[in-house]
Design a protein around this motif. Sequence first.
Motif, PDB file in Angstrom:
ATOM      1  N   TRP A 150      -3.234   4.094  -2.555  1.00  0.00           N
ATOM      2  CA  TRP A 150      -3.765   2.862  -3.118  1.00  0.00           C
ATOM      3  C   TRP A 150      -3.253   1.636  -2.372  1.00  0.00           C
ATOM      4  CZ3 TRP A 150       0.521   0.197  -4.349  1.00  0.00           C
ATOM      5  CH2 TRP A 150       1.640   0.894  -4.792  1.00  0.00           C
ATOM      6  N   SER A 151      -3.884   0.496  -2.650  1.00  0.00           N
ATOM      7  CA  SER A 151      -3.452  -0.817  -2.160  1.00  0.00           C
ATOM      8  C   SER A 151      -3.226  -1.713  -3.369  1.00  0.00           C
ATOM      9  CB  SER A 151      -4.520  -1.457  -1.276  1.00  0.00           C
ATOM     10  OG  SER A 151      -4.690  -0.719  -0.100  1.00  0.00           O
ATOM     11  N   ARG A 173     -11.930   4.792   3.447  1.00  0.00           N
ATOM     12  CA  ARG A 173     -10.736   3.977   3.612  1.00  0.00           C
ATOM     13  C   ARG A 173     -10.920   3.140   4.869  1.00  0.00           C
ATOM     14  NH1 ARG A 173      -4.673   5.329   2.520  1.00  0.00           N
ATOM     15  NH2 ARG A 173      -5.493   4.768   0.547  1.00  0.00           N
ATOM     16  N   ARG A 214     -10.503  -0.059  -0.080  1.00  0.00           N
ATOM     17  CA  ARG A 214     -11.443   1.020  -0.352  1.00  0.00           C
ATOM     18  C   ARG A 214     -12.833   0.417  -0.534  1.00  0.00           C
ATOM     19  NH1 ARG A 214      -8.918   5.729  -1.173  1.00  0.00           N
ATOM     20  NH2 ARG A 214      -6.740   5.617  -1.695  1.00  0.00           N
ATOM     21  N   ALA A 256      -1.878  -2.318  -8.855  1.00  0.00           N
ATOM     22  CA  ALA A 256      -2.776  -1.639  -7.917  1.00  0.00           C
ATOM     23  C   ALA A 256      -3.843  -0.886  -8.702  1.00  0.00           C
ATOM     24  CB  ALA A 256      -1.993  -0.669  -7.043  1.00  0.00           C
ATOM     25  N   TYR A 294      -6.169   2.578  -8.424  1.00  0.00           N
ATOM     26  CA  TYR A 294      -6.445   3.841  -7.754  1.00  0.00           C
ATOM     27  C   TYR A 294      -7.568   4.515  -8.522  1.00  0.00           C
ATOM     28  CZ  TYR A 294      -5.928   8.574  -6.022  1.00  0.00           C
ATOM     29  OH  TYR A 294      -6.171   9.808  -5.471  1.00  0.00           O
ATOM     30  N   ASP A 295      -8.713   4.669  -7.882  1.00  0.00           N
ATOM     31  CA  ASP A 295      -9.935   5.095  -8.557  1.00  0.00           C
ATOM     32  C   ASP A 295     -10.161   4.121  -9.716  1.00  0.00           C
ATOM     33  OD1 ASP A 295     -10.571   7.149  -6.818  1.00  0.00           O
ATOM     34  OD2 ASP A 295      -9.381   8.618  -7.931  1.00  0.00           O
ATOM     35  N   ARG A 316       0.846  -1.203   0.000  1.00  0.00           N
ATOM     36  CA  ARG A 316       0.000   0.000   0.000  1.00  0.00           C
ATOM     37  C   ARG A 316       0.876   1.245   0.000  1.00  0.00           C
ATOM     38  NH1 ARG A 316      -1.687  -1.527   5.827  1.00  0.00           N
ATOM     39  NH2 ARG A 316      -0.024  -0.594   7.021  1.00  0.00           N
TER      40      ARG A 316
END
Length: 171
Positions: free
Chosen positions: A74-75, A157, A148, A93, A95-96, A70
């Motif tokens: 992000w994760s 989160r 998320r 990963a 992110y969005d 992470r």
Amino acid sequence: MRFLIISLMICVLLSAHSLGRDATIVYSGSVVPLDQQAVDVNGIWSLSLNETVITAAINQTGREITGRCRSDAWSGVISGMVSGDQMSIAIAALYDDVLISIYMSGKFAGEMVNGEFIRMDSSGLSESGSFIARRVGSDTSGYTSSKRVVINRTKYRVSGPVSGILGMDQL
């Protein structure tokens, strides 16, 4: 001298084979399986890539590396290999709605790895440079990557176990 010994061993084998007999060679050195030659990378690692800091829980089976990671944004997941004093890993990963891919290759120096990385994402952005990774712990059992959760288009989160959050058993 080594060349002479090896040549002598080959001659013995060839002569025994031509006479129709089996030959046995006794080797007094040690043979280590490839799985045991890999550097141990199990643990929690902190990776610094330019402005990005990634925390990773890495598990190792033989030469294979898997794990979770992470950053602040992000994760993701990790997959890779260790060979001798070299490590190469790939991170994926989300992110969005942007998929992030990072490839890193480096060399061990004690509890650190130094190397190069390339980061690409599905929006077309890319960057490359040097990275440094440091082992900061050895126990990965308590590591949880943040997740998320989207509820009514609002992002929350969540850290730690997610079972039972808002009545959900699994994500």
